[in-house]
Scaffold this motif. Structure first.
Motif, PDB file in Angstrom:
ATOM      1  N   GLN A 233     -26.164   9.383   2.128  1.00  0.00           N
ATOM      2  CA  GLN A 233     -25.159   9.207   1.075  1.00  0.00           C
ATOM      3  C   GLN A 233     -25.877   8.695  -0.166  1.00  0.00           C
ATOM      4  OE1 GLN A 233     -21.728   6.064   0.893  1.00  0.00           O
ATOM      5  NE2 GLN A 233     -20.911   7.798   2.041  1.00  0.00           N
ATOM      6  N   GLY A 234     -25.551   9.302  -1.319  1.00  0.00           N
ATOM      7  CA  GLY A 234     -26.190   8.845  -2.548  1.00  0.00           C
ATOM      8  C   GLY A 234     -26.091   9.879  -3.650  1.00  0.00           C
ATOM      9  N   VAL A 235     -26.817   9.641  -4.725  1.00  0.00           N
ATOM     10  CA  VAL A 235     -26.837  10.587  -5.836  1.00  0.00           C
ATOM     11  C   VAL A 235     -27.590  11.837  -5.389  1.00  0.00           C
ATOM     12  CG1 VAL A 235     -26.656   8.778  -7.583  1.00  0.00           C
ATOM     13  CG2 VAL A 235     -28.927   9.546  -6.809  1.00  0.00           C
ATOM     14  N   PRO A 236     -27.359  12.980  -6.052  1.00  0.00           N
ATOM     15  CA  PRO A 236     -27.973  14.236  -5.597  1.00  0.00           C
ATOM     16  C   PRO A 236     -29.494  14.176  -5.420  1.00  0.00           C
ATOM     17  CG  PRO A 236     -26.265  14.706  -7.200  1.00  0.00           C
ATOM     18  CD  PRO A 236     -26.399  13.215  -7.151  1.00  0.00           C
ATOM     19  N   SER A 237     -30.210  13.530  -6.345  1.00  0.00           N
ATOM     20  CA  SER A 237     -31.675  13.496  -6.255  1.00  0.00           C
ATOM     21  C   SER A 237     -32.141  12.776  -4.997  1.00  0.00           C
ATOM     22  CB  SER A 237     -32.267  12.829  -7.500  1.00  0.00           C
ATOM     23  OG  SER A 237     -31.754  11.514  -7.661  1.00  0.00           O
ATOM     24  N   PHE A 238     -31.418  11.733  -4.604  1.00  0.00           N
ATOM     25  CA  PHE A 238     -31.774  10.999  -3.381  1.00  0.00           C
ATOM     26  C   PHE A 238     -31.498  11.844  -2.144  1.00  0.00           C
ATOM     27  CE2 PHE A 238     -30.292   8.472   0.241  1.00  0.00           C
ATOM     28  CZ  PHE A 238     -31.430   7.712   0.499  1.00  0.00           C
ATOM     29  N   VAL A 239     -30.307  12.426  -2.088  1.00  0.00           N
ATOM     30  CA  VAL A 239     -29.897  13.214  -0.921  1.00  0.00           C
ATOM     31  C   VAL A 239     -30.810  14.419  -0.723  1.00  0.00           C
ATOM     32  CG1 VAL A 239     -28.061  14.735  -0.058  1.00  0.00           C
ATOM     33  CG2 VAL A 239     -27.491  12.467  -0.947  1.00  0.00           C
ATOM     34  N   GLN A 240     -31.165  15.059  -1.824  1.00  0.00           N
ATOM     35  CA  GLN A 240     -31.979  16.276  -1.784  1.00  0.00           C
ATOM     36  C   GLN A 240     -33.331  16.036  -1.105  1.00  0.00           C
ATOM     37  OE1 GLN A 240     -32.567  17.946  -5.704  1.00  0.00           O
ATOM     38  NE2 GLN A 240     -32.562  20.027  -4.899  1.00  0.00           N
ATOM     39  N   ASP A 241     -33.878  14.816  -1.272  1.00  0.00           N
ATOM     40  CA  ASP A 241     -35.208  14.511  -0.739  1.00  0.00           C
ATOM     41  C   ASP A 241     -35.158  13.714   0.561  1.00  0.00           C
ATOM     42  OD1 ASP A 241     -36.400  15.788  -2.888  1.00  0.00           O
ATOM     43  OD2 ASP A 241     -36.432  13.971  -4.121  1.00  0.00           O
ATOM     44  N   ASP A 242     -33.965  13.453   1.080  1.00  0.00           N
ATOM     45  CA  ASP A 242     -33.829  12.648   2.293  1.00  0.00           C
ATOM     46  C   ASP A 242     -34.298  13.462   3.506  1.00  0.00           C
ATOM     47  OD1 ASP A 242     -32.971  11.177   4.526  1.00  0.00           O
ATOM     48  OD2 ASP A 242     -31.239  10.369   3.457  1.00  0.00           O
ATOM     49  N   PRO A 243     -35.296  12.988   4.241  1.00  0.00           N
ATOM     50  CA  PRO A 243     -35.801  13.732   5.408  1.00  0.00           C
ATOM     51  C   PRO A 243     -34.715  14.030   6.442  1.00  0.00           C
ATOM     52  CG  PRO A 243     -37.275  11.918   4.850  1.00  0.00           C
ATOM     53  CD  PRO A 243     -36.055  11.746   4.004  1.00  0.00           C
ATOM     54  N   ARG A 244     -33.722  13.143   6.568  1.00  0.00           N
ATOM     55  CA  ARG A 244     -32.655  13.368   7.549  1.00  0.00           C
ATOM     56  C   ARG A 244     -31.812  14.582   7.168  1.00  0.00           C
ATOM     57  NH1 ARG A 244     -30.036   7.550   7.084  1.00  0.00           N
ATOM     58  NH2 ARG A 244     -30.472   8.119   4.917  1.00  0.00           N
ATOM     59  N   VAL A 245     -31.633  14.788   5.868  1.00  0.00           N
ATOM     60  CA  VAL A 245     -30.860  15.941   5.394  1.00  0.00           C
ATOM     61  C   VAL A 245     -31.656  17.224   5.616  1.00  0.00           C
ATOM     62  CG1 VAL A 245     -29.760  17.014   3.390  1.00  0.00           C
ATOM     63  CG2 VAL A 245     -29.670  14.528   3.681  1.00  0.00           C
ATOM     64  N   ILE A 246     -32.926  17.180   5.284  1.00  0.00           N
ATOM     65  CA  ILE A 246     -33.783  18.355   5.476  1.00  0.00           C
ATOM     66  C   ILE A 246     -33.807  18.746   6.951  1.00  0.00           C
ATOM     67  CG2 ILE A 246     -36.153  19.211   5.283  1.00  0.00           C
ATOM     68  CD1 ILE A 246     -36.432  17.229   2.861  1.00  0.00           C
ATOM     69  N   GLU A 247     -33.919  17.758   7.832  1.00  0.00           N
ATOM     70  CA  GLU A 247     -33.945  18.032   9.269  1.00  0.00           C
ATOM     71  C   GLU A 247     -32.636  18.641   9.756  1.00  0.00           C
ATOM     72  OE1 GLU A 247     -34.238  15.564  13.461  1.00  0.00           O
ATOM     73  OE2 GLU A 247     -35.234  14.753  11.686  1.00  0.00           O
ATOM     74  N   ALA A 248     -31.501  18.130   9.228  1.00  0.00           N
ATOM     75  CA  ALA A 248     -30.190  18.640   9.655  1.00  0.00           C
ATOM     76  C   ALA A 248     -30.009  20.102   9.279  1.00  0.00           C
ATOM     77  CB  ALA A 248     -29.076  17.799   9.029  1.00  0.00           C
ATOM     78  N   TYR A 249     -30.565  20.488   8.139  1.00  0.00           N
ATOM     79  CA  TYR A 249     -30.380  21.857   7.655  1.00  0.00           C
ATOM     80  C   TYR A 249     -31.397  22.846   8.225  1.00  0.00           C
ATOM     81  CZ  TYR A 249     -26.645  21.171   4.273  1.00  0.00           C
ATOM     82  OH  TYR A 249     -25.425  20.944   3.692  1.00  0.00           O
ATOM     83  N   ILE A 250     -32.654  22.415   8.355  1.00  0.00           N
ATOM     84  CA  ILE A 250     -33.677  23.392   8.769  1.00  0.00           C
ATOM     85  C   ILE A 250     -34.355  23.026  10.082  1.00  0.00           C
ATOM     86  CG2 ILE A 250     -34.120  24.056   6.391  1.00  0.00           C
ATOM     87  CD1 ILE A 250     -36.664  22.417   6.433  1.00  0.00           C
ATOM     88  N   GLY A 251     -33.981  21.883  10.660  1.00  0.00           N
ATOM     89  CA  GLY A 251     -34.578  21.495  11.940  1.00  0.00           C
ATOM     90  C   GLY A 251     -35.893  20.762  11.733  1.00  0.00           C
ATOM     91  N   SER A 252     -36.324  20.050  12.776  1.00  0.00           N
ATOM     92  CA  SER A 252     -37.577  19.299  12.710  1.00  0.00           C
ATOM     93  C   SER A 252     -38.687  20.085  13.392  1.00  0.00           C
ATOM     94  CB  SER A 252     -37.406  17.941  13.421  1.00  0.00           C
ATOM     95  OG  SER A 252     -37.149  18.148  14.807  1.00  0.00           O
ATOM     96  N   ASP A 253     -39.909  19.609  13.245  1.00  0.00           N
ATOM     97  CA  ASP A 253     -41.039  20.243  13.923  1.00  0.00           C
ATOM     98  C   ASP A 253     -40.874  20.166  15.435  1.00  0.00           C
ATOM     99  OD1 ASP A 253     -42.198  20.829  11.522  1.00  0.00           O
ATOM    100  OD2 ASP A 253     -43.475  19.037  11.476  1.00  0.00           O
ATOM    101  N   ASP A 254     -40.232  19.086  15.904  1.00  0.00           N
ATOM    102  CA  ASP A 254     -39.995  18.934  17.336  1.00  0.00           C
ATOM    103  C   ASP A 254     -39.107  20.034  17.853  1.00  0.00           C
ATOM    104  OD1 ASP A 254     -41.543  16.691  17.368  1.00  0.00           O
ATOM    105  OD2 ASP A 254     -39.859  15.278  17.216  1.00  0.00           O
ATOM    106  N   ASP A 255     -38.072  20.393  17.046  1.00  0.00           N
ATOM    107  CA  ASP A 255     -37.146  21.474  17.432  1.00  0.00           C
ATOM    108  C   ASP A 255     -37.917  22.777  17.582  1.00  0.00           C
ATOM    109  OD1 ASP A 255     -35.010  19.754  17.339  1.00  0.00           O
ATOM    110  OD2 ASP A 255     -34.509  20.228  15.262  1.00  0.00           O
ATOM    111  N   GLU A 256     -38.851  23.022  16.646  1.00  0.00           N
ATOM    112  CA  GLU A 256     -39.612  24.270  16.694  1.00  0.00           C
ATOM    113  C   GLU A 256     -40.520  24.308  17.923  1.00  0.00           C
ATOM    114  OE1 GLU A 256     -41.616  24.542  12.972  1.00  0.00           O
ATOM    115  OE2 GLU A 256     -39.775  24.694  11.796  1.00  0.00           O
ATOM    116  N   ASP A 257     -41.089  23.111  18.268  1.00  0.00           N
ATOM    117  CA  ASP A 257     -41.951  23.038  19.444  1.00  0.00           C
ATOM    118  C   ASP A 257     -41.178  23.350  20.713  1.00  0.00           C
ATOM    119  OD1 ASP A 257     -44.019  22.341  17.797  1.00  0.00           O
ATOM    120  OD2 ASP A 257     -43.859  20.174  18.162  1.00  0.00           O
ATOM    121  N   GLU A 258     -39.901  22.899  20.774  1.00  0.00           N
ATOM    122  CA  GLU A 258     -39.074  23.133  21.943  1.00  0.00           C
ATOM    123  C   GLU A 258     -38.773  24.611  22.121  1.00  0.00           C
ATOM    124  OE1 GLU A 258     -35.698  20.654  21.487  1.00  0.00           O
ATOM    125  OE2 GLU A 258     -36.824  18.792  21.694  1.00  0.00           O
ATOM    126  N   GLU A 259     -38.682  25.335  21.007  1.00  0.00           N
ATOM    127  CA  GLU A 259     -38.401  26.768  21.077  1.00  0.00           C
ATOM    128  C   GLU A 259     -39.611  27.512  21.654  1.00  0.00           C
ATOM    129  OE1 GLU A 259     -37.273  28.002  17.203  1.00  0.00           O
ATOM    130  OE2 GLU A 259     -35.432  26.816  17.162  1.00  0.00           O
TER     131      GLU A 259
END
Length: 259
Positions: A233-259
């Motif tokens: 939660q925050g202003v757009p510039s903060f949210v855009q760079d939040d690692p948790r948001v990036i992970e939710a949208y494109i997945g983490s490296d761990d997710d790719e390893d599981e595949e």
């Protein structure tokens, strides 16, 4: 009035499954507030709780300080919370002017008998209504389509009619569910400017939108949810760079390893 809407620790369950998980969101008058997250995150469920379609099992929803949790949808709309839908809901055979007029009548104080005997109150109210309709058609650039059946309009103009109908009821909070869905690039840019203009009327705006370029350029503040829970939660510039948001949208490296 510091906040037009206060969502406090709201949770919603369906058959034991968590759809909304302890969300807290506060919207100020004139603020453009974005709600984003992956498909199935619970965004529309949240809007349905605010507008009375669903009643949350936990938490409270306040509008201008009044607890509206579980209140019937027409009563919430009558208080000044209006919404549009992802799938446009208009009276397709009715004209543009008639559709917008329908929005005004949700706030009208007329009784059924006023229209039958054309009382002075009826005439005064109808005059006021048509002035409002003309004002909104001009604002949205729809005046030339006043008598056109809404179903004959382009998708972008139908979106405008839907928003004009909501504004006809003089809301203090406008809820937009994917307003740019189905629009081309030029229509999206035009809609962005319209939403900015609406917020300058001191109307709070809550918006679900998947067009991230639009969200980041338009909103003042954003809450990101995933599986019904706030992850950022925050202003757009903060949210855009939040690692948790990036992970939710494109997945983490761990997710790719599981595949």
């Amino acid at each position: 009035m510091e906040y037009v809407l206060e969502i406090e620790n709201v949770s919603k369950f369906f058959h034991g499954l968590v759809a909304i998980d302890d969300l807290t969101i506060k919207v100020k008058p004139g603020q453009i507030y974005g709600i984003i997250g992956p498909n199935g995150a619970g965004k529309t469920t949240l809007f349905n709780c605010v507008t009375g379609i669903y009643t949350p099992e936990e938490g409270t929803i306040k509008y201008k300080g009044e607890n509206i949790t579980g209140m019937e949808p027409h009563k919430i709309a009558g208080r000044g919370i209006l919404r549009t839908f992802q799938n446009i809901r208009l009276f397709k055979e009715m004209s543009v002017a008639e559709n917008i007029m329908a929005g005004y009548h949700t706030k009208s104080k007329q009784k059924w008998y006023h229209a039958i005997i054309h009382t002075p109150f009826y005439k005064k109210d109808e005059k006021k209504a048509w002035e409002k309709v003309e004002e909104l058609m001009k604002f949205f650039g729809l005046s030339k389509y006043a008598m056109t059946p809404t179903g004959d309009l382009s998708y972008g103009n139908q979106r405008k009619v839907e928003m004009a109908r909501a504004l006809a009821a003089d809301p203090e909070l406008l809820i937009l569910d994917e307003p740019a869905a189905g629009l081309n690039e030029n229509e999206t840019k035009e809609l962005t400017e319209i939403i900015r203009s609406i917020s300058k009327m001191d109307i709070g705006i809550m918006m679900i939108e998947h067009d991230m370029e639009m969200v980041m350029s338009l909103t003042d503040y954003i809450t990101v949810i995933n599986f019904g829970k706030e992850i950022s939660q925050g202003v757009p510039s903060f949210v855009q760079d939040d690692p948790r948001v990036i992970e939710a949208y494109i997945g983490s490296d761990d997710d790719e390893d599981e595949e």
